[in-house]
Design a protein around this motif. Structure first.
Motif, PDB file in Angstrom:
ATOM      1  N   ALA A   1      39.791  23.756  31.655  1.00  0.00           N
ATOM      2  CA  ALA A   1      38.949  23.071  32.637  1.00  0.00           C
ATOM      3  C   ALA A   1      39.064  21.563  32.476  1.00  0.00           C
ATOM      4  CB  ALA A   1      37.498  23.516  32.472  1.00  0.00           C
ATOM      5  N   ALA A   2      39.058  21.090  31.234  1.00  0.00           N
ATOM      6  CA  ALA A   2      39.167  19.653  30.984  1.00  0.00           C
ATOM      7  C   ALA A   2      40.479  19.091  31.533  1.00  0.00           C
ATOM      8  CB  ALA A   2      39.053  19.370  29.492  1.00  0.00           C
ATOM      9  N   GLU A   3      41.543  19.870  31.415  1.00  0.00           N
ATOM     10  CA  GLU A   3      42.836  19.433  31.946  1.00  0.00           C
ATOM     11  C   GLU A   3      42.746  19.168  33.444  1.00  0.00           C
ATOM     12  OE1 GLU A   3      47.453  21.049  32.073  1.00  0.00           O
ATOM     13  OE2 GLU A   3      45.793  22.491  32.041  1.00  0.00           O
ATOM     14  N   ARG A   4      42.058  20.044  34.157  1.00  0.00           N
ATOM     15  CA  ARG A   4      41.924  19.886  35.602  1.00  0.00           C
ATOM     16  C   ARG A   4      40.949  18.764  35.957  1.00  0.00           C
ATOM     17  NH1 ARG A   4      43.893  24.261  34.017  1.00  0.00           N
ATOM     18  NH2 ARG A   4      45.148  25.677  35.315  1.00  0.00           N
ATOM     19  N   MET A   5      39.837  18.706  35.251  1.00  0.00           N
ATOM     20  CA  MET A   5      38.854  17.657  35.524  1.00  0.00           C
ATOM     21  C   MET A   5      39.423  16.260  35.289  1.00  0.00           C
ATOM     22  SD  MET A   5      35.453  19.292  33.767  1.00  0.00           S
ATOM     23  CE  MET A   5      34.660  20.780  34.390  1.00  0.00           C
ATOM     24  N   ALA A   6      40.258  16.123  34.266  1.00  0.00           N
ATOM     25  CA  ALA A   6      40.799  14.808  33.915  1.00  0.00           C
ATOM     26  C   ALA A   6      41.648  14.209  35.035  1.00  0.00           C
ATOM     27  CB  ALA A   6      41.620  14.914  32.635  1.00  0.00           C
ATOM     28  N   GLY A   7      42.187  15.054  35.899  1.00  0.00           N
ATOM     29  CA  GLY A   7      43.025  14.569  36.987  1.00  0.00           C
ATOM     30  C   GLY A   7      42.277  14.275  38.271  1.00  0.00           C
ATOM     31  N   LEU A   8      40.956  14.443  38.263  1.00  0.00           N
ATOM     32  CA  LEU A   8      40.163  14.220  39.471  1.00  0.00           C
ATOM     33  C   LEU A   8      39.750  12.758  39.608  1.00  0.00           C
ATOM     34  CD1 LEU A   8      37.796  17.329  39.248  1.00  0.00           C
ATOM     35  CD2 LEU A   8      39.941  17.124  40.525  1.00  0.00           C
ATOM     36  N   ALA A   9      39.344  12.408  40.815  1.00  0.00           N
ATOM     37  CA  ALA A   9      38.834  11.050  41.057  1.00  0.00           C
ATOM     38  C   ALA A   9      37.467  10.893  40.394  1.00  0.00           C
ATOM     39  CB  ALA A   9      38.721  10.802  42.559  1.00  0.00           C
ATOM     40  N   GLU A  10      37.169   9.678  39.976  1.00  0.00           N
ATOM     41  CA  GLU A  10      35.871   9.415  39.371  1.00  0.00           C
ATOM     42  C   GLU A  10      34.760   9.499  40.397  1.00  0.00           C
ATOM     43  OE1 GLU A  10      36.098   5.575  37.651  1.00  0.00           O
ATOM     44  OE2 GLU A  10      37.214   6.227  35.870  1.00  0.00           O
ATOM     45  N   ARG A  11      33.600   9.940  39.932  1.00  0.00           N
ATOM     46  CA  ARG A  11      32.386   9.880  40.736  1.00  0.00           C
ATOM     47  C   ARG A  11      31.515   8.749  40.194  1.00  0.00           C
ATOM     48  NH1 ARG A  11      29.869  15.800  42.187  1.00  0.00           N
ATOM     49  NH2 ARG A  11      31.484  16.522  43.634  1.00  0.00           N
ATOM     50  N   ASP A  12      30.233   8.755  40.551  1.00  0.00           N
ATOM     51  CA  ASP A  12      29.327   7.726  40.051  1.00  0.00           C
ATOM     52  C   ASP A  12      29.306   7.733  38.528  1.00  0.00           C
ATOM     53  OD1 ASP A  12      28.735   7.194  42.667  1.00  0.00           O
ATOM     54  OD2 ASP A  12      26.857   8.328  42.679  1.00  0.00           O
ATOM     55  N   ASP A  13      29.127   6.564  37.931  1.00  0.00           N
ATOM     56  CA  ASP A  13      29.055   6.414  36.481  1.00  0.00           C
ATOM     57  C   ASP A  13      30.376   6.802  35.818  1.00  0.00           C
ATOM     58  OD1 ASP A  13      27.560   5.417  34.450  1.00  0.00           O
ATOM     59  OD2 ASP A  13      26.274   7.164  34.185  1.00  0.00           O
ATOM     60  N   LYS A  14      31.473   6.731  36.579  1.00  0.00           N
ATOM     61  CA  LYS A  14      32.820   7.054  36.097  1.00  0.00           C
ATOM     62  C   LYS A  14      32.930   8.504  35.598  1.00  0.00           C
ATOM     63  CE  LYS A  14      34.064   2.305  34.944  1.00  0.00           C
ATOM     64  NZ  LYS A  14      34.617   1.380  33.921  1.00  0.00           N
TER      65      LYS A  14
ATOM     66  N   ALA B   1      35.465  11.716  26.368  1.00  0.00           N
ATOM     67  CA  ALA B   1      34.727  10.558  26.887  1.00  0.00           C
ATOM     68  C   ALA B   1      35.623   9.650  27.724  1.00  0.00           C
ATOM     69  CB  ALA B   1      34.104   9.772  25.730  1.00  0.00           C
ATOM     70  N   ARG B   2      36.869   9.492  27.297  1.00  0.00           N
ATOM     71  CA  ARG B   2      37.764   8.585  28.028  1.00  0.00           C
ATOM     72  C   ARG B   2      38.113   9.103  29.415  1.00  0.00           C
ATOM     73  NH1 ARG B   2      43.571   9.461  27.085  1.00  0.00           N
ATOM     74  NH2 ARG B   2      43.900  11.437  25.984  1.00  0.00           N
ATOM     75  N   PHE B   3      37.879  10.398  29.631  1.00  0.00           N
ATOM     76  CA  PHE B   3      38.137  10.979  30.946  1.00  0.00           C
ATOM     77  C   PHE B   3      36.881  11.043  31.821  1.00  0.00           C
ATOM     78  CE2 PHE B   3      41.186  13.311  28.107  1.00  0.00           C
ATOM     79  CZ  PHE B   3      42.342  12.692  28.562  1.00  0.00           C
ATOM     80  N   GLY B   4      35.735  10.730  31.237  1.00  0.00           N
ATOM     81  CA  GLY B   4      34.485  10.866  31.991  1.00  0.00           C
ATOM     82  C   GLY B   4      34.018  12.301  32.093  1.00  0.00           C
ATOM     83  N   ILE B   5      34.293  13.095  31.053  1.00  0.00           N
ATOM     84  CA  ILE B   5      33.884  14.498  31.017  1.00  0.00           C
ATOM     85  C   ILE B   5      32.879  14.678  29.887  1.00  0.00           C
ATOM     86  CG2 ILE B   5      34.641  16.889  30.676  1.00  0.00           C
ATOM     87  CD1 ILE B   5      37.457  15.935  31.596  1.00  0.00           C
ATOM     88  N   ARG B   6      31.697  15.183  30.217  1.00  0.00           N
ATOM     89  CA  ARG B   6      30.669  15.440  29.209  1.00  0.00           C
ATOM     90  C   ARG B   6      30.722  16.890  28.730  1.00  0.00           C
ATOM     91  NH1 ARG B   6      25.819  15.547  31.075  1.00  0.00           N
ATOM     92  NH2 ARG B   6      26.302  15.492  33.297  1.00  0.00           N
ATOM     93  N   VAL B   7      30.290  17.106  27.490  1.00  0.00           N
ATOM     94  CA  VAL B   7      30.235  18.457  26.911  1.00  0.00           C
ATOM     95  C   VAL B   7      28.895  18.643  26.221  1.00  0.00           C
ATOM     96  CG1 VAL B   7      31.271  20.113  25.319  1.00  0.00           C
ATOM     97  CG2 VAL B   7      32.731  18.458  26.516  1.00  0.00           C
ATOM     98  N   ASN B   8      28.157  19.645  26.641  1.00  0.00           N
ATOM     99  CA  ASN B   8      26.873  19.967  26.015  1.00  0.00           C
ATOM    100  C   ASN B   8      26.802  21.458  25.721  1.00  0.00           C
ATOM    101  OD1 ASN B   8      25.326  17.398  26.002  1.00  0.00           O
ATOM    102  ND2 ASN B   8      25.686  17.514  28.211  1.00  0.00           N
ATOM    103  N   THR B   9      25.880  21.822  24.849  1.00  0.00           N
ATOM    104  CA  THR B   9      25.726  23.216  24.436  1.00  0.00           C
ATOM    105  C   THR B   9      24.257  23.603  24.456  1.00  0.00           C
ATOM    106  OG1 THR B   9      27.672  23.073  23.004  1.00  0.00           O
ATOM    107  CG2 THR B   9      26.117  24.853  22.552  1.00  0.00           C
ATOM    108  N   ILE B  10      23.975  24.801  24.933  1.00  0.00           N
ATOM    109  CA  ILE B  10      22.619  25.345  24.891  1.00  0.00           C
ATOM    110  C   ILE B  10      22.620  26.521  23.916  1.00  0.00           C
ATOM    111  CG2 ILE B  10      20.756  26.439  26.213  1.00  0.00           C
ATOM    112  CD1 ILE B  10      21.875  24.976  28.681  1.00  0.00           C
ATOM    113  N   ALA B  11      21.643  26.510  23.014  1.00  0.00           N
ATOM    114  CA  ALA B  11      21.514  27.574  22.015  1.00  0.00           C
ATOM    115  C   ALA B  11      20.249  28.367  22.317  1.00  0.00           C
ATOM    116  CB  ALA B  11      21.466  26.983  20.609  1.00  0.00           C
ATOM    117  N   PRO B  12      20.357  29.433  23.096  1.00  0.00           N
ATOM    118  CA  PRO B  12      19.165  30.212  23.454  1.00  0.00           C
ATOM    119  C   PRO B  12      18.665  31.078  22.304  1.00  0.00           C
ATOM    120  CG  PRO B  12      21.112  31.220  24.394  1.00  0.00           C
ATOM    121  CD  PRO B  12      21.567  29.941  23.756  1.00  0.00           C
TER     122      PRO B  12
END
Length: 253
Positions: free
Chosen positions: A123-136, A178-189
């Motif tokens: 997914a990151a590979e594909r996201m990295a090639g997209l145009a930036e949105r707000d807040d880069k 971070a350099r691509f403008g992709i965030r990663v978070n985790t939820i631990a239910p």
């Protein structure tokens, strides 16, 4: 990352936490792709929410790539990945029948941890090639761990190890992307009312709920989905692991 008119893919979206997440994202205008190895379940959820069903195994590079390509062709590209696919397998490391079969341990690690990593990297590979949105920003990935990552019980060695790996992966992935403008978070239910728990007798459900400080009940999958929404929409939340558990701390057994 806004949800409206945004392409999202949810693994394990045919049931449980994944289905609840797919429903919530769709209600807020996302173009949701329901990825599950159960074709009928994926189709049912997708039909309900007006989404797209995609089928396959999260541990397969070919299946994952094909599903992500479908999602990446929608809107302005794949912007949201939520990893909910996973399994639980109980077994003592050294039980009455001998050591836990290595194949059982490997299966849990492969589906829960390797599967999440496989989806994340592609997914990151594909996201990295997209145009930036707000807040880069280009995209956001939300992984699903478990409180067992922190307080694994006896019989949960494989499951706790798989979820612990997902927790440990959050920060280095967030830093790298971070350099691509992709965030990663985790939820631990914590303990949620998933299809597996719904099949338990009422007495067993009540016993589990009694161990939760407040609210003293099993978690509602809709509450998990709401946490996913927060992790997606808050652009300053990055590299975090959020416990969603009613303040429970698992006992040894």
């Amino acid at each position: 990352m806004k949800l409206e008119a945004t392409s999202a893919l949810v693994t394990g979206g045919g049931s449980g936490l994944g289905a609840a997440t797919a429903r919530l994202l769709a209600r807020h205008g996302a173009m949701v792709h329901v990825f599950d190895r159960n074709r009928e379940a994926a189709e049912a959820v997708a039909a309900e929410i007006g989404g797209v069903a995609v089928f396959g195994d999260v541990t397969s590079e070919a299946d994952a790539a094909a599903a992500l390509d479908v999602a990446n062709a929608a809107g302005d590209g794949l912007r949201i990945l939520v990893n909910c696919a996973g399994i639980g397998l109980a077994g003592r490391i050294l039980g009455k029948a001998g050591p836990l079969p290595l194949a059982d341990f490997e299966t849990v690690i492969r589906i829960n941890l390797v599967g999440s990593f496989n989806m994340l990297r592609l997914a990151a590979e594909r996201m990295a090639g997209l145009a930036e949105r707000d807040d880069k920003a280009r995209g956001v990935i939300v992984n699903t761990a478990s409180v067992a990552a922190f307080e694994g019980q006896i019989g949960q060695a494989a499951y706790a190890a798989s979820k612990g790996g997902i927790v440990a992966m959050a920060l280095p992935a967030a830093r790298e992307f971070a350099r691509f403008g992709i965030r990663v978070n985790t939820i631990a239910p914590g303990i949620f009312m998933t299809p597996l728990l719904a099949n338990l007798p009422t007495e067993a459900q009540e016993s589990l709920a009694a161990a939760i400080p407040f609210p003293a009940r099993l978690g509602d999958p809709a509450e998990f989905a709401d946490a996913v929404r927060f992790a997606v929409e808050n652009n300053y939340l990055n590299g975090e692991v959020i416990r969603l558990d009613g303040a429970i701390r698992l006992q040894p057994k």
